[in-house]
Design a protein around this motif. Sequence first.
Motif, PDB file in Angstrom:
ATOM      1  N   PRO A  52     -20.668  30.825  12.448  1.00 29.60           N
ATOM      2  CA  PRO A  52     -20.134  29.467  12.540  1.00 29.60           C
ATOM      3  C   PRO A  52     -19.104  29.221  13.792  1.00 29.60           C
ATOM      4  O   PRO A  52     -18.918  27.960  14.185  1.00 29.60           O
ATOM      5  CB  PRO A  52     -19.358  29.092  11.328  1.00 29.60           C
ATOM      6  N   VAL A  53     -18.775  30.223  14.550  1.00 31.66           N
ATOM      7  CA  VAL A  53     -18.017  30.066  15.634  1.00 31.66           C
ATOM      8  C   VAL A  53     -18.555  30.977  16.665  1.00 31.66           C
ATOM      9  O   VAL A  53     -19.051  32.064  16.355  1.00 31.66           O
ATOM     10  CB  VAL A  53     -16.495  30.640  15.217  1.00 31.66           C
ATOM     11  N   ASN A  54     -18.578  30.387  17.937  1.00 32.88           N
ATOM     12  CA  ASN A  54     -19.212  30.997  19.206  1.00 32.88           C
ATOM     13  C   ASN A  54     -17.990  32.067  19.645  1.00 32.88           C
ATOM     14  O   ASN A  54     -17.498  31.479  20.521  1.00 32.88           O
ATOM     15  CB  ASN A  54     -19.600  30.177  20.183  1.00 32.88           C
ATOM     16  N   TYR A  55     -18.043  33.034  19.293  1.00 28.58           N
ATOM     17  CA  TYR A  55     -16.887  33.857  19.570  1.00 28.58           C
ATOM     18  C   TYR A  55     -16.808  34.508  21.154  1.00 28.58           C
ATOM     19  O   TYR A  55     -15.940  34.799  21.694  1.00 28.58           O
ATOM     20  CB  TYR A  55     -16.583  34.958  18.586  1.00 28.58           C
ATOM     21  N   ASP A  56     -18.058  34.537  21.378  1.00 26.55           N
ATOM     22  CA  ASP A  56     -18.337  35.026  22.964  1.00 26.55           C
ATOM     23  C   ASP A  56     -17.573  34.065  23.810  1.00 26.55           C
ATOM     24  O   ASP A  56     -17.081  34.290  24.809  1.00 26.55           O
ATOM     25  CB  ASP A  56     -19.622  35.298  23.240  1.00 26.55           C
ATOM     26  N   LEU A  57     -17.976  32.579  23.383  1.00 25.59           N
ATOM     27  CA  LEU A  57     -17.397  31.441  24.113  1.00 25.59           C
ATOM     28  C   LEU A  57     -15.956  31.363  24.295  1.00 25.59           C
ATOM     29  O   LEU A  57     -15.219  31.345  25.199  1.00 25.59           O
ATOM     30  CB  LEU A  57     -18.026  30.193  23.701  1.00 25.59           C
ATOM     31  N   ALA A  58     -15.256  31.795  22.964  1.00 25.62           N
ATOM     32  CA  ALA A  58     -13.981  31.871  22.695  1.00 25.62           C
ATOM     33  C   ALA A  58     -13.226  32.933  23.658  1.00 25.62           C
ATOM     34  O   ALA A  58     -12.474  32.734  24.150  1.00 25.62           O
ATOM     35  CB  ALA A  58     -13.514  32.196  21.223  1.00 25.62           C
ATOM     36  N   SER A 102     -10.298  33.236  30.817  1.00 22.01           N
ATOM     37  CA  SER A 102     -10.205  32.042  31.751  1.00 22.01           C
ATOM     38  C   SER A 102      -8.803  31.598  31.784  1.00 22.01           C
ATOM     39  O   SER A 102      -8.231  31.451  32.935  1.00 22.01           O
ATOM     40  CB  SER A 102     -11.255  31.234  31.809  1.00 22.01           C
ATOM     41  N   SER A 103      -8.365  31.296  30.684  1.00 17.48           N
ATOM     42  CA  SER A 103      -7.063  30.819  30.505  1.00 17.48           C
ATOM     43  C   SER A 103      -5.807  31.717  30.837  1.00 17.48           C
ATOM     44  O   SER A 103      -4.800  31.134  31.577  1.00 17.48           O
ATOM     45  CB  SER A 103      -6.747  29.930  29.085  1.00 17.48           C
ATOM     46  N   ILE A 104      -6.137  32.918  30.617  1.00 20.08           N
ATOM     47  CA  ILE A 104      -5.130  34.037  31.142  1.00 20.08           C
ATOM     48  C   ILE A 104      -5.131  34.221  32.447  1.00 20.08           C
ATOM     49  O   ILE A 104      -3.976  34.385  33.098  1.00 20.08           O
ATOM     50  CB  ILE A 104      -5.172  35.004  30.407  1.00 20.08           C
ATOM     51  N   GLY A 105      -6.186  34.348  33.243  1.00 18.66           N
ATOM     52  CA  GLY A 105      -6.360  34.374  34.377  1.00 18.66           C
ATOM     53  C   GLY A 105      -6.029  35.808  34.996  1.00 18.66           C
ATOM     54  O   GLY A 105      -6.385  36.866  34.098  1.00 18.66           O
ATOM     55  N   GLY A 116     -15.639  27.482  19.036  1.00 15.74           N
ATOM     56  CA  GLY A 116     -15.046  28.574  19.823  1.00 15.74           C
ATOM     57  C   GLY A 116     -14.425  28.265  21.128  1.00 15.74           C
ATOM     58  O   GLY A 116     -13.461  28.893  21.525  1.00 15.74           O
ATOM     59  N   SER A 117     -14.776  27.037  21.694  1.00 15.93           N
ATOM     60  CA  SER A 117     -13.729  26.518  22.501  1.00 15.93           C
ATOM     61  C   SER A 117     -12.333  26.273  22.225  1.00 15.93           C
ATOM     62  O   SER A 117     -11.364  26.504  23.091  1.00 15.93           O
ATOM     63  CB  SER A 117     -14.335  24.892  23.271  1.00 15.93           C
ATOM     64  N   GLN A 118     -12.054  25.783  21.096  1.00 16.92           N
ATOM     65  CA  GLN A 118     -10.820  25.448  20.744  1.00 16.92           C
ATOM     66  C   GLN A 118     -10.168  26.745  20.484  1.00 16.92           C
ATOM     67  O   GLN A 118      -9.030  27.187  20.576  1.00 16.92           O
ATOM     68  CB  GLN A 118     -10.805  24.582  19.249  1.00 16.92           C
ATOM     69  N   LEU A 119     -10.765  27.693  19.781  1.00 18.13           N
ATOM     70  CA  LEU A 119     -10.537  29.244  19.464  1.00 18.13           C
ATOM     71  C   LEU A 119      -9.914  29.814  20.691  1.00 18.13           C
ATOM     72  O   LEU A 119      -8.723  30.413  20.783  1.00 18.13           O
ATOM     73  CB  LEU A 119     -11.237  29.974  18.648  1.00 18.13           C
ATOM     74  N   GLY A 120     -10.775  29.667  21.655  1.00 17.43           N
ATOM     75  CA  GLY A 120     -10.496  30.255  22.911  1.00 17.43           C
ATOM     76  C   GLY A 120      -9.359  30.013  23.576  1.00 17.43           C
ATOM     77  O   GLY A 120      -8.383  30.537  24.091  1.00 17.43           O
ATOM     78  N   GLN A 121      -8.977  28.480  23.545  1.00 19.73           N
ATOM     79  CA  GLN A 121      -7.818  27.810  24.344  1.00 19.73           C
ATOM     80  C   GLN A 121      -6.664  28.400  23.552  1.00 19.73           C
ATOM     81  O   GLN A 121      -5.751  28.648  24.165  1.00 19.73           O
ATOM     82  CB  GLN A 121      -8.136  26.381  24.405  1.00 19.73           C
ATOM     83  N   ALA A 122      -6.893  28.137  22.236  1.00 17.52           N
ATOM     84  CA  ALA A 122      -5.513  28.676  21.423  1.00 17.52           C
ATOM     85  C   ALA A 122      -5.050  30.083  21.581  1.00 17.52           C
ATOM     86  O   ALA A 122      -3.864  30.471  21.634  1.00 17.52           O
ATOM     87  CB  ALA A 122      -5.711  28.258  19.906  1.00 17.52           C
ATOM     88  N   LEU A 123      -6.150  30.824  21.518  1.00 15.18           N
ATOM     89  CA  LEU A 123      -5.910  32.428  21.615  1.00 15.18           C
ATOM     90  C   LEU A 123      -5.211  32.654  23.081  1.00 15.18           C
ATOM     91  O   LEU A 123      -4.489  33.600  23.228  1.00 15.18           O
ATOM     92  CB  LEU A 123      -7.251  33.171  21.389  1.00 15.18           C
ATOM     93  N   GLY A 124      -5.765  32.133  24.020  1.00 20.00           N
ATOM     94  CA  GLY A 124      -5.423  32.352  25.479  1.00 20.00           C
ATOM     95  C   GLY A 124      -3.859  32.031  25.434  1.00 20.00           C
ATOM     96  O   GLY A 124      -3.083  32.740  26.266  1.00 20.00           O
ATOM     97  N   LYS A 125      -3.632  30.798  24.757  1.00 18.21           N
ATOM     98  CA  LYS A 125      -1.992  30.428  25.003  1.00 18.21           C
ATOM     99  C   LYS A 125      -1.183  31.644  24.204  1.00 18.21           C
ATOM    100  O   LYS A 125      -0.059  32.012  24.515  1.00 18.21           O
ATOM    101  CB  LYS A 125      -1.923  29.166  24.286  1.00 18.21           C
ATOM    102  N   LEU A 126      -1.778  31.690  22.977  1.00 19.23           N
ATOM    103  CA  LEU A 126      -0.817  32.711  22.052  1.00 19.23           C
ATOM    104  C   LEU A 126      -0.811  34.133  22.675  1.00 19.23           C
ATOM    105  O   LEU A 126       0.210  34.748  22.379  1.00 19.23           O
ATOM    106  CB  LEU A 126      -1.696  32.747  20.737  1.00 19.23           C
TER     107      LEU A 126
END
Length: 476
Positions: free
Chosen positions: A69-75, A81-84, A180-190
Motif C-alpha cells: 500500500p505504500v511506495n517505499y522506494d519512492l519514500a 533528496s530532502s537530506i541532501g 510514499g511521498s508523504q512518508l519520504g518527506q516526513a522521514l527526511g525531516k525526522l
Amino acid sequence: MADLPFGFSSGDDPERDKRKDPDSGSGQDPFGFGGGEFDLSQLGQIFTRLGEMFSGAGGAMATGKQSGPVNYDLARQLASSSIGFVAPIPESTSSAIADAVRLAETWLDGATAIPAGTTKAVAWTPTDWIDNTLGTWKRLCDPVAEQISTVWASALPEEAKSMAGPLLSMMTQMGGMAFGSQLGQALGKLSREVLTSTDIGLPLGPKGVAALLPEAIESLAEGLEQPRSEVITFLAAREAAHHRLFSHVPWLASQLLNAVESFARGMKIDMSGIEEFAAGFNPASLTDPSQMEQLLNQGIFEPKATPEQTAALERLETLLALIEGWVQTVVAEALGERIPGTSALSEMLRRRRATGGPAEQTFATLVGLELRPRKMREAAELWEKLTQAAGMDARDRVWQHPDLLPDSDDLDEPAAFIDRIIGGDTSGLDTALEEALADLEKEVEVGDAAEDSADSGDAADSGDEDSGDGSGESKS
C-alpha cells in the motif's frame, strides 16, 4: 495533534460547506459519477485519463517500484533528496561515541540487574538512520495505508464494481505513490532531528545496535549549558538502557509494535468524507500525479475513534511511560553522581517528549497516533519508590512478564502496587501461566485426537489390505 496521517482531516474545515453541493443530496456517487444512473462511459474516460497519467507522468512519482500500500522506494528516494549531501562521520567521532556507550554500560551495571544489551555502538548519519529504520516504519505504516486503500472499493457504486478492477489497481498505485511521498518527506525531516535509534521509545533499529546521531546531538548541545561530552554520555546511557530492556525482555518489542498495529487496524473511516469529496471531483485532475497527494491532504478520509483504538492507545501509552520512567530512573542512578547535569538533561528530554517534539509530531503524521507517554513523571516516581522499598533486583524482576507490570491505575496510586511486589504477589503471573498451560493442554488434546483419527484410518486401510490379500489367496 497538528498533523494527521496520510491526509486525514481533523474535521474542522470551513471550506467543506462551500465544496459540497447543497442540491446533490446523499445520492451523490463517489468519483463524480453523479446522483442518477451510472454512466459507464464516464468510467471509460477515467480509465483513459489514468492511463495517460501513468504513461506520461515521469519523474520520481512514477519511477519508484511499488509493492504493497505504500511506495517505499519512492519514500526512500524523496527522503534522501530532502537530506541532501551528508558528510562522512569522522573516525574520531565514531570512536568517541563507542567509548561513551562502553562507559555508560559500565555505569549502568551498578544501577540495574538487567545485563547489557548492546553488541555494537555506531554513529549514524541521517541517511544511515533511514536505511536502518525503514523496515520498522513499513510495519508501522502499512496498517494505516491498507485501511485507506481498501476504502476505494467500498466507495464505488454497485454498477461499477464489475468493471472496477483496472480502476482500483490504478487508484491503489496512485495512493501508494502519494503515501510514499508523504512518508519520504516526513522521514527526511525526522532523520535530522532524532538523537538515537530509540529516541521515540520504540525499537526502530537493529537489535543490540546502539546508535547515536552526531549531527542532531551537536544541534541540541548548542543550546545547552552542559559540555558536549556529558551530553553524549548521557544520551549513550539512555540508548544503552533502552537496549537492555529490548534485548532481555523478549516480549517487550513485539508488545509495543503490536499495540501500534492494533491502533491502526482499529481505525474506521468516515465515508461521508468521500461523499463530499465526490461532489467536486474532476477525473481530469488525475492527469497530474501531484493532484492525488493534494486530494489526500484535503482530508477526504476522517478516522473515527473506536473502542479497540482506545484500548490499544491506553496500553501503548502506559507501556511507553513505564519504559521511559525506568530508563530515566536507572540512568539517573548510574550517572547522577558522575555527571552533574543529568537531572537537567532528563527534565529537558521529558518536556520534549511531553510537549510533542519533532519525533512525536512526525510519528503522528505517519501513523495517526500521538506517541506521547502521558504519565512519564508518574512512572519514574513509581520506579524510584519501588527501588527504595524493594531494591533494584525486585524492581527489574517486574519486567519478567507483562502481567506483572503496573497498569495505568497503578501509576496514579503506586502504593498498592509496591505493597504487592514487596509481599511477593505474583498472581498476575500465576494466572498467565495457568492460561498458557490450559492452552497447551488443549493443543495436546487436539493433536492426540488427530493422531488417534489417523491411526484408526491406517488400521482400517490395513484391514482392507489384509482382506484383499486373503481373498486373493482363497481364489488361488
